[in-house]
Design a protein around this motif. Structure first.
Motif, mmCIF file in Angstrom:
data_model
loop_
_atom_site.group_PDB
_atom_site.id
_atom_site.type_symbol
_atom_site.label_atom_id
_atom_site.label_comp_id
_atom_site.label_asym_id
_atom_site.label_seq_id
_atom_site.Cartn_x
_atom_site.Cartn_y
_atom_site.Cartn_z
ATOM 1 N N ALA A 174 71.966 46.039 55.352
ATOM 2 C CA ALA A 174 70.829 45.696 54.208
ATOM 3 C C ALA A 174 70.577 44.098 54.068
ATOM 4 N N ASP A 175 72.475 43.600 53.993
ATOM 5 C CA ASP A 175 72.004 41.790 53.272
ATOM 6 C C ASP A 175 70.873 41.320 54.258
ATOM 7 N N ASP A 176 71.283 42.105 55.596
ATOM 8 C CA ASP A 176 70.731 40.737 56.924
ATOM 9 C C ASP A 176 69.175 40.917 56.747
ATOM 10 N N LEU A 177 68.298 42.550 56.843
ATOM 11 C CA LEU A 177 67.376 42.466 55.954
ATOM 12 C C LEU A 177 66.513 41.600 55.203
ATOM 13 N N VAL A 178 67.136 41.545 53.995
ATOM 14 C CA VAL A 178 66.106 41.445 52.636
ATOM 15 C C VAL A 178 66.091 39.933 52.459
ATOM 16 N N GLN A 179 66.579 39.507 53.641
ATOM 17 C CA GLN A 179 66.187 37.580 54.142
ATOM 18 C C GLN A 179 65.103 37.007 54.973
ATOM 19 N N LEU A 180 65.042 38.837 55.735
ATOM 20 C CA LEU A 180 63.049 38.913 56.054
ATOM 21 C C LEU A 180 62.241 37.975 54.828
ATOM 22 N N ARG A 181 61.248 37.639 55.584
ATOM 23 C CA ARG A 181 60.039 37.631 54.434
ATOM 24 C C ARG A 181 58.346 37.250 55.319
ATOM 25 N N PRO A 182 57.541 37.250 55.050
ATOM 26 C CA PRO A 182 56.174 37.387 55.473
ATOM 27 C C PRO A 182 56.227 35.520 56.394
ATOM 28 N N GLY A 183 55.770 35.577 57.433
ATOM 29 C CA GLY A 183 55.435 34.620 57.772
ATOM 30 C C GLY A 183 57.074 34.013 59.191
ATOM 31 N N ASP A 184 57.859 35.491 59.050
ATOM 32 C CA ASP A 184 59.066 34.668 59.538
ATOM 33 C C ASP A 184 58.749 35.879 61.556
ATOM 34 N N GLY A 185 59.678 35.613 62.190
ATOM 35 C CA GLY A 185 59.332 36.318 63.520
ATOM 36 C C GLY A 185 60.722 36.757 63.832
ATOM 37 N N VAL A 186 60.955 38.347 64.939
ATOM 38 C CA VAL A 186 62.254 38.590 64.571
ATOM 39 C C VAL A 186 62.070 38.441 66.425
ATOM 40 N N ALA A 187 63.173 38.170 67.123
ATOM 41 C CA ALA A 187 63.566 38.594 68.442
ATOM 42 C C ALA A 187 64.543 39.003 68.282
ATOM 43 N N VAL A 188 64.453 40.358 69.198
ATOM 44 C CA VAL A 188 65.823 41.950 69.307
ATOM 45 C C VAL A 188 66.228 42.196 70.683
ATOM 46 N N MET A 189 67.947 41.607 70.715
ATOM 47 C CA MET A 189 68.181 41.625 71.591
ATOM 48 C C MET A 189 68.805 43.081 72.078
ATOM 49 N N TYR A 191 69.806 46.939 73.917
ATOM 50 C CA TYR A 191 70.213 48.001 75.467
ATOM 51 C C TYR A 191 70.581 49.147 75.281
ATOM 52 N N GLY A 192 70.158 50.515 76.261
ATOM 53 C CA GLY A 192 70.538 51.529 76.071
ATOM 54 C C GLY A 192 69.030 51.862 75.462
ATOM 55 N N THR A 193 69.492 52.367 74.139
ATOM 56 C CA THR A 193 69.400 52.625 73.422
ATOM 57 C C THR A 193 68.507 52.642 72.180
ATOM 58 N N LEU A 194 67.277 52.949 70.953
ATOM 59 C CA LEU A 194 67.408 52.549 69.729
ATOM 60 C C LEU A 194 68.558 52.714 69.067
ATOM 61 N N TYR A 195 69.572 52.168 68.327
ATOM 62 C CA TYR A 195 70.056 53.146 66.982
ATOM 63 C C TYR A 195 69.125 52.254 65.824
ATOM 64 N N ARG A 196 70.333 52.426 64.384
ATOM 65 C CA ARG A 196 69.200 53.076 63.386
ATOM 66 C C ARG A 196 69.564 51.320 62.511
ATOM 67 N N GLU A 197 70.118 50.257 62.836
ATOM 68 C CA GLU A 197 69.440 49.200 62.934
ATOM 69 C C GLU A 197 68.750 48.395 63.060
ATOM 70 N N ILE A 198 68.267 48.994 64.476
ATOM 71 C CA ILE A 198 66.487 48.463 64.862
ATOM 72 C C ILE A 198 65.924 49.233 64.547
ATOM 73 N N ALA A 199 66.110 50.413 64.482
ATOM 74 C CA ALA A 199 65.352 50.967 64.276
ATOM 75 C C ALA A 199 64.659 50.558 62.326
ATOM 76 N N VAL A 200 65.168 50.558 61.485
ATOM 77 C CA VAL A 200 65.432 50.057 60.359
ATOM 78 C C VAL A 200 65.363 48.259 60.561
ATOM 79 N N LEU A 201 64.823 48.079 60.832
ATOM 80 C CA LEU A 201 64.780 46.568 61.535
ATOM 81 C C LEU A 201 62.916 46.370 62.006
ATOM 82 N N PHE A 202 62.924 47.140 62.664
ATOM 83 C CA PHE A 202 61.371 47.613 63.505
ATOM 84 C C PHE A 202 60.252 47.892 61.528
ATOM 85 N N GLN A 203 61.254 48.821 61.019
ATOM 86 C CA GLN A 203 60.257 49.388 60.266
ATOM 87 C C GLN A 203 59.692 47.781 59.019
ATOM 88 N N GLU A 204 60.539 47.721 58.516
ATOM 89 C CA GLU A 204 60.055 46.672 58.208
ATOM 90 C C GLU A 204 59.983 45.530 58.323
#
Length: 283
Positions: A174-189, A191-204
């Motif tokens: 959650a402390d990582d997610l609050v850093q995001l703001r409009p104008g940012d871009g996200v690059a995600v590495m 593998y395998g299947t989606l896990y909860r951190e990525i699901a919430v990251l995609f949501q935000e």
């Protein structure tokens, strides 16, 4: 235990031609990708023809591509842990040090070779165009990918592209997610299947309308937000020890191209870097 005709095809005494062995190595190292690919897709990645792929699959002992896919599905259904992946790799390679080094180098070379297609180049170019307008770029990676995220951020920052790592796990994310703001871009590495951190990251990221780039081996466009740019990069052989040469190559290509697209800012940032180094040497 059911025979694994794919793995058996890799043995030196399999009797396969060099071309068929090359096809077998690619399928063995990229089982999830092979499962989702047609003969034409595999041919393009290997730089050969559809007919050659089909003949090679038959030489491996399968009646057809459908027969191959049944074996791929069965092998991908097995649960793999880091320990079991390492043990499987060690069993396949054997105790000889030279064989071990050669096997890892060959697997990495095959993964890099698989990137050299028009499809992958188009994916990387699309990723660069997606991230280029962003004021900052968040790089997501967990586990070993976290180290890669830190490396890519250092490259981008020294080249004048502000970036930061996100990738803690659990509630701390959650402390990582609050850093995001409009104008940012996200690059995600990932593998395998989606896990909860990525699901919430995609949501935000979706809530903030952030461009998303996903580097993955098997996560499909059906599982990610619309307009996500997906770059395919294999992580070694399926169910074997994870290797990262392809991921590094893709991330470095994206970072370099972003720097080229921001040439004046890159040169200015590197000039500042050199000036700081000279200042530090005077102390």
């Amino acid at each position: 235990m059911e025979r694994d005709l794919i793995a058996e095809s890799l043995h030196p005494d399999s009797g396969l031609s060099q071309t068929a062995q090359r096809v077998a190595r690619f399928i063995h190292a990229n089982r999830a990708l092979a499962l989702a690919s047609s003969a034409a897709d595999l041919a393009q990645r290997l730089g050969t023809s559809d007919a050659t792929v089909i003949r090679s699959v038959q030489a491996m002992g399968f009646d057809s591509l459908s027969d191959l896919r049944r074996t791929l599905i069965a092998s991908l259904s097995q649960v793999t842990t880091p320990a079991s992946a390492l043990c499987r790799t060690m069993e396949e390679v054997g105790p000889d040090l030279d064989d071990a080094v050669s096997a890892i180098l060959r697997t990495n070379a095959d993964a890099i070779h698989a990137l050299q297609t028009s499809t992958t180049r188009a994916q990387v170019a699309a990723a660069v165009r997606h991230l280029h307008p962003c004021t900052r770029i968040a790089i997501f990676g967990i586990g070993p990918s976290g180290g890669l995220a830190d490396y890519v951020c250092r490259v981008l920052n020294r080249n004048g592209r502000t970036s930061f790592v996100i990738g803690t796990t659990g509630r701390a994310f959650a402390d990582d997610l609050v850093q995001l703001r409009p104008g940012d871009g996200v690059a995600v590495m990932a593998y395998g299947t989606l896990y909860r951190e990525i699901a919430v990251l995609f949501q935000e990221a979706t809530r903030l309308s952030l461009p998303i780039v996903l580097i993955t081996d098997r996560i499909s466009e059906d599982d990610v937000p619309p307009a996500t740019v997906i770059v395919s990069a294999m992580r070694g052989k399926e169910a074997h020890v994870a290797l990262h040469a392809a991921t590094v190559a893709v991330m470095e290509a994206i970072a370099f191209a972003l720097s080229i697209g921001h040439r004046d800012g890159t040169i200015e940032a590197l000039d500042r870097l050199n000036q700081f180094r000279r200042d530090l040497e005077r102390f």
